[in-house]
Design a protein around this motif. Structure first.
Motif, PDB file in Angstrom:
ATOM      1  N   GLU A 132      55.325 -82.002  76.662  1.00  0.00           N
ATOM      2  CA  GLU A 132      54.019 -81.437  76.308  1.00  0.00           C
ATOM      3  C   GLU A 132      53.396 -82.104  75.089  1.00  0.00           C
ATOM      4  N   GLU A 173      53.533 -74.964  86.040  1.00  0.00           N
ATOM      5  CA  GLU A 173      53.565 -75.494  84.670  1.00  0.00           C
ATOM      6  C   GLU A 173      53.776 -77.011  84.710  1.00  0.00           C
ATOM      7  N   ASN A 213      51.129 -79.871  83.372  1.00  0.00           N
ATOM      8  CA  ASN A 213      51.555 -80.862  82.382  1.00  0.00           C
ATOM      9  C   ASN A 213      51.275 -82.288  82.881  1.00  0.00           C
TER      10      ASN A 213
END
Ligand code: DC
Length: 227
Positions: free
Chosen positions: A96, A171, A175
């Motif tokens: 991230e 998720e 990302n």
């Protein structure tokens, strides 16, 4: 046969490293995952609580960062200042944070210099985002790898699961999208396909099939060197 440089670029989780590793093994070449270097820098900054706004701090950090790769029983491992950080640099936390770090010009300059040194003797396969455009613009073979976004998210999700990380596929997908966006729109060396790169879309290919395509290209280029 004369050794060549093979540059492999593409978006995140396209299977670049899988291909680069397999190619290097088949050709008995060195392999460098340049993304691992940006990840190692990111880990260092996180562990030392250095903000990316603090460019002096980043510059100082770069002077005390040593990255090297070593092949061992557990495969190719990344070492940061003598410590095996291979598992740590693959976490979502680092994923991230890595794109903004890789967008900092002084970070890129330091990494590119090291990458060019690693390829000085040729006989190397390096994967990343700017290998064919900035690091080795004269590489004898440039491959731009692509795959459908849903396939990429699924592959990265399974890879994380295999390594014991529990994350939602949504998720992972978000990302990847964010990183693609930052990597391809940054001012310094954005991800783009080199004009003379060959495109390899592996959406429907197995790792073995994509290796075969790339090996054929590599053999062609190596033979051309002898003439
Ligand atoms: O390939 P990867 O996902 O491990 O790369 C991590 C990050 O580093 C990614 O956001 C793009 C960046 N990167 C880069 O800017 N230049 C490279 N040559 C390799 C990676």
């Amino acid at each position: 046969m004369k050794k060549i440089i093979i540059a492999i670029d593409g978006f995140s989780s396209c299977g670049k490293s899988t291909l680069a590793k397999a190619l290097a093994k088949a050709l008995n070449y060195g392999f460098v995952d340049s993304g691992a270097m940006y990840r190692a820098v990111t880990l260092y900054l996180l562990e030392h609580k250095i903000s990316i706004q603090d460019l002096r701090g980043v510059e100082k950090a770069l002077a005390s960062i040593q990255i090297r790769f070593q092949a061992g029983a557990k495969g190719n491992r990344t070492y940061l200042n003598g410590q095996d950080v291979e598992d740590k640099i693959r976490t979502m936390e680092v994923s991230e944070k890595v794109s903004p770090v890789a967008a900092i010009p002084i970070v890129r300059r330091a990494m590119v210099r090291q990458q060019q040194e690693m390829g000085a003797e040729k006989g190397i396969v390096m994967d990343g985002r700017d290998i064919g455009t900035v690091v080795f613009p004269e590489a004898e073979l440039k491959i731009f790898v692509t795959a459908a976004p849903a396939v990429r998210a699924q592959r990265r999700f399974l890879e994380l699961q295999r390594k014991g990380h529990t994350v939602a596929i949504e998720e992972v997908r978000k990302n990847l999208e964010e990183r693609d966006h930052i990597d391809s729109t940054r001012a310094d060396s954005p991800l783009r396909q080199a004009e003379d790169a060959l495109v390899l879309d592996n959406t429907k290919l197995t790792p073995d099939q994509q290796l075969q395509v790339a090996l054929d290209w590599a053999n062609e280029r190596m033979e051309a060197q002898v003439l």
